[in-house]
Write a protein that holds these residues in place. Structure first.
Motif, mmCIF file in Angstrom:
data_model
loop_
_atom_site.group_PDB
_atom_site.id
_atom_site.type_symbol
_atom_site.label_atom_id
_atom_site.label_comp_id
_atom_site.label_asym_id
_atom_site.label_seq_id
_atom_site.Cartn_x
_atom_site.Cartn_y
_atom_site.Cartn_z
ATOM 1 N N ASP A 118 0.850 -1.192 0.000
ATOM 2 C CA ASP A 118 0.000 0.000 0.000
ATOM 3 C C ASP A 118 0.885 1.242 0.000
ATOM 4 O OD1 ASP A 118 -2.505 -1.477 0.311
ATOM 5 O OD2 ASP A 118 -1.771 -1.917 2.333
ATOM 6 N N PRO A 119 0.337 2.412 -0.364
ATOM 7 C CA PRO A 119 1.140 3.640 -0.305
ATOM 8 C C PRO A 119 1.770 3.797 1.081
ATOM 9 C CG PRO A 119 -0.966 4.072 -1.357
ATOM 10 C CD PRO A 119 -1.046 2.671 -0.816
ATOM 11 N N THR A 120 3.056 4.035 1.125
ATOM 12 C CA THR A 120 3.791 4.051 2.396
ATOM 13 C C THR A 120 4.783 5.205 2.421
ATOM 14 O OG1 THR A 120 3.587 1.650 2.696
ATOM 15 C CG2 THR A 120 5.400 2.737 3.845
ATOM 16 N N ILE A 121 4.799 5.905 3.553
ATOM 17 C CA ILE A 121 5.801 6.941 3.794
ATOM 18 C C ILE A 121 6.695 6.461 4.932
ATOM 19 C CG2 ILE A 121 6.215 9.308 4.570
ATOM 20 C CD1 ILE A 121 3.548 10.067 3.250
ATOM 21 N N ALA A 122 7.990 6.443 4.679
ATOM 22 C CA ALA A 122 8.955 5.958 5.675
ATOM 23 C C ALA A 122 9.998 7.031 5.948
ATOM 24 C CB ALA A 122 9.630 4.689 5.177
ATOM 25 N N ILE A 123 10.460 7.081 7.192
ATOM 26 C CA ILE A 123 11.570 7.961 7.557
ATOM 27 C C ILE A 123 12.643 7.105 8.204
ATOM 28 C CG2 ILE A 123 12.322 9.954 8.885
ATOM 29 C CD1 ILE A 123 9.548 11.080 8.729
ATOM 30 N N VAL A 124 13.872 7.258 7.708
ATOM 31 C CA VAL A 124 15.007 6.473 8.178
ATOM 32 C C VAL A 124 16.049 7.426 8.760
ATOM 33 C CG1 VAL A 124 16.889 4.944 7.470
ATOM 34 C CG2 VAL A 124 14.607 4.655 6.482
ATOM 35 N N TYR A 125 16.625 7.035 9.896
ATOM 36 C CA TYR A 125 17.622 7.851 10.583
ATOM 37 C C TYR A 125 18.951 7.100 10.526
ATOM 38 C CZ TYR A 125 13.197 9.623 12.245
ATOM 39 O OH TYR A 125 11.913 10.110 12.293
ATOM 40 N N GLU A 126 19.908 7.634 9.787
ATOM 41 C CA GLU A 126 21.221 7.019 9.677
ATOM 42 C C GLU A 126 22.106 7.595 10.777
ATOM 43 O OE1 GLU A 126 23.046 5.719 5.753
ATOM 44 O OE2 GLU A 126 24.142 7.576 6.209
ATOM 45 N N ILE A 127 22.518 6.737 11.687
ATOM 46 C CA ILE A 127 23.203 7.156 12.918
ATOM 47 C C ILE A 127 24.706 7.032 12.732
ATOM 48 C CG2 ILE A 127 23.467 6.652 15.374
ATOM 49 C CD1 ILE A 127 20.605 5.446 15.251
ATOM 50 N N SER A 128 25.402 8.143 12.798
ATOM 51 C CA SER A 128 26.850 8.117 12.568
ATOM 52 C C SER A 128 27.579 7.492 13.751
ATOM 53 C CB SER A 128 27.369 9.534 12.325
ATOM 54 O OG SER A 128 27.322 10.290 13.524
ATOM 55 N N ASP A 129 28.750 6.948 13.469
ATOM 56 C CA ASP A 129 29.595 6.410 14.543
ATOM 57 C C ASP A 129 30.005 7.518 15.508
ATOM 58 O OD1 ASP A 129 29.433 3.908 13.412
ATOM 59 O OD2 ASP A 129 31.359 4.055 12.368
ATOM 60 N N LYS A 130 30.211 8.721 14.985
ATOM 61 C CA LYS A 130 30.590 9.854 15.834
ATOM 62 C C LYS A 130 29.496 10.153 16.855
ATOM 63 C CE LYS A 130 31.842 14.778 15.658
ATOM 64 N NZ LYS A 130 32.800 14.647 16.770
ATOM 65 N N LEU A 131 28.241 10.082 16.428
ATOM 66 C CA LEU A 131 27.122 10.312 17.352
ATOM 67 C C LEU A 131 27.142 9.281 18.475
ATOM 68 C CD1 LEU A 131 24.420 11.417 18.364
ATOM 69 C CD2 LEU A 131 23.282 10.161 16.527
ATOM 70 N N ILE A 132 27.343 8.020 18.126
ATOM 71 C CA ILE A 132 27.363 6.962 19.142
ATOM 72 C C ILE A 132 28.541 7.152 20.092
ATOM 73 C CG2 ILE A 132 27.592 4.478 19.520
ATOM 74 C CD1 ILE A 132 26.186 4.093 16.791
ATOM 75 N N ASP A 133 29.724 7.411 19.525
ATOM 76 C CA ASP A 133 30.922 7.569 20.356
ATOM 77 C C ASP A 133 30.816 8.784 21.272
ATOM 78 O OD1 ASP A 133 32.007 5.347 19.177
ATOM 79 O OD2 ASP A 133 33.225 6.469 17.734
ATOM 80 N N ASP A 134 30.352 9.923 20.741
ATOM 81 C CA ASP A 134 30.249 11.139 21.555
ATOM 82 C C ASP A 134 29.201 10.982 22.654
ATOM 83 O OD1 ASP A 134 32.182 12.273 20.013
ATOM 84 O OD2 ASP A 134 30.899 13.745 19.021
#
Length: 276
Positions: free
Chosen positions: A83-99
């Motif tokens: 069916d018609p679908t709207i998706a949002i994906v968040y690409e999480i950087s390694d820097k974000l995780i480390d900081d």
């Protein structure tokens, strides 16, 4: 609408900060594609509609607006849109995780529901607030929105770390031991000596450090994690099936552990649940 899931099209439908890339997809019915998570963790959500996915040639399921999935780097997703679908994906950087790791302290508790694979699939409400704020900020005209998005992204990653959806810092011996325990949760041949050898410390030293931080020995921690999984499995399976699914070789031992932790036998718990 996007016609393909490669980098060329993503660059035209995203918002990017120092820490986070937010990708927007408007997908038509009967759309099929195979895509990858590249080098970063990807948090996948749906605003409208449903996705049918098969991940890494293994897990296959539908997920919709009430769920999210967290893909580790280099995952492959075979996707079908009905069916018609709207998706949002968040690409999480390694820097974000480390900081984020550097700025917080996490308790090494067992208050979470572990997943049987590296693919995390959970209800969105567990991380809903930072996700909502990030979405609102991405659509705003606030001149400071990149700064604010990065603040919210740290809260998002804090929630993911706290719930063990993203693995904790491997330089911490206790976090490393927990990670190895989880990776080998059902492997009865895997021993504490192997973890200690990888850390280049004695087994007794590892037990001392582990208990000081968690309140449990590694074996006790492993058993509690299994018991927390058992609670969910007993809703659908027999005591015997759950016992062997979790790698316990002795049913009496499983029942004894369960009763000591929950105050009732697995059978009593299952009967009580089914009577609700």
């Amino acid at each position: 609408m996007l016609q393909n899931f490669d980098r060329r099209f993503e660059k035209n439908h995203d918002y990017e900060t120092e820490y986070l890339k937010v990708l927007y997809y408007d997908l038509r019915p009967n759309y099929k594609e195979i895509y990858k998570s590249y080098q970063y963790n990807r948090l996948c959500t749906i605003v409208h509609g449903t996705k049918h996915v098969k991940i890494n040639n293994g897990d296959e399921f539908d997920y919709s607006t009430s769920d999210f999935i967290l893909l580790p780097p280099n995952s492959s997703v075979d996707m079908e849109i009905k069916d018609p679908t709207i998706a949002i994906v968040y690409e999480i950087s390694d820097k974000l995780i480390d900081d984020t790791r550097k700025k917080i302290q996490l308790n090494h508790d067992v208050d979470f529901k572990p997943n049987d694979s590296n693919i995390i699939r959970e209800k969105l409400y567990s991380i809903e607030m930072p996700v909502k704020r990030i979405n609102q900020l991405c659509m705003s005209s606030d001149p400071n929105r990149a700064f604010l998005v990065d603040l919210c992204s740290q809260e998002l990653v804090y929630d993911l770390l706290k719930k063990h959806y993203i693995k904790t810092d491997q330089t911490d011996p206790v976090a490393f031991a927990i990670s190895r325990i989880m990776d080998n949760l059902y492997n009865s041949q895997f021993t504490l000596k192997e973890i200690a050898a990888e850390l280049k410390i004695s087994s007794s030293a590892l037990v001392t450090i582990f208990k000081r931080k968690t309140g449990y020995t590694p074996k006790e921690y492993q058993n509690i994690v299994k018991l927390k999984i058992a609670v969910h499995k007993l809703k659908e399976k027999s005591v015997t099936e759950v016992c062997f699914d979790l790698g316990f070789e002795n049913i009496s031992y499983f029942i004894k552990l369960f009763k000591a932790y929950y105050g009732e036998t697995p059978k009593q718990y299952a009967l009580k649940y089914r009577e609700m």
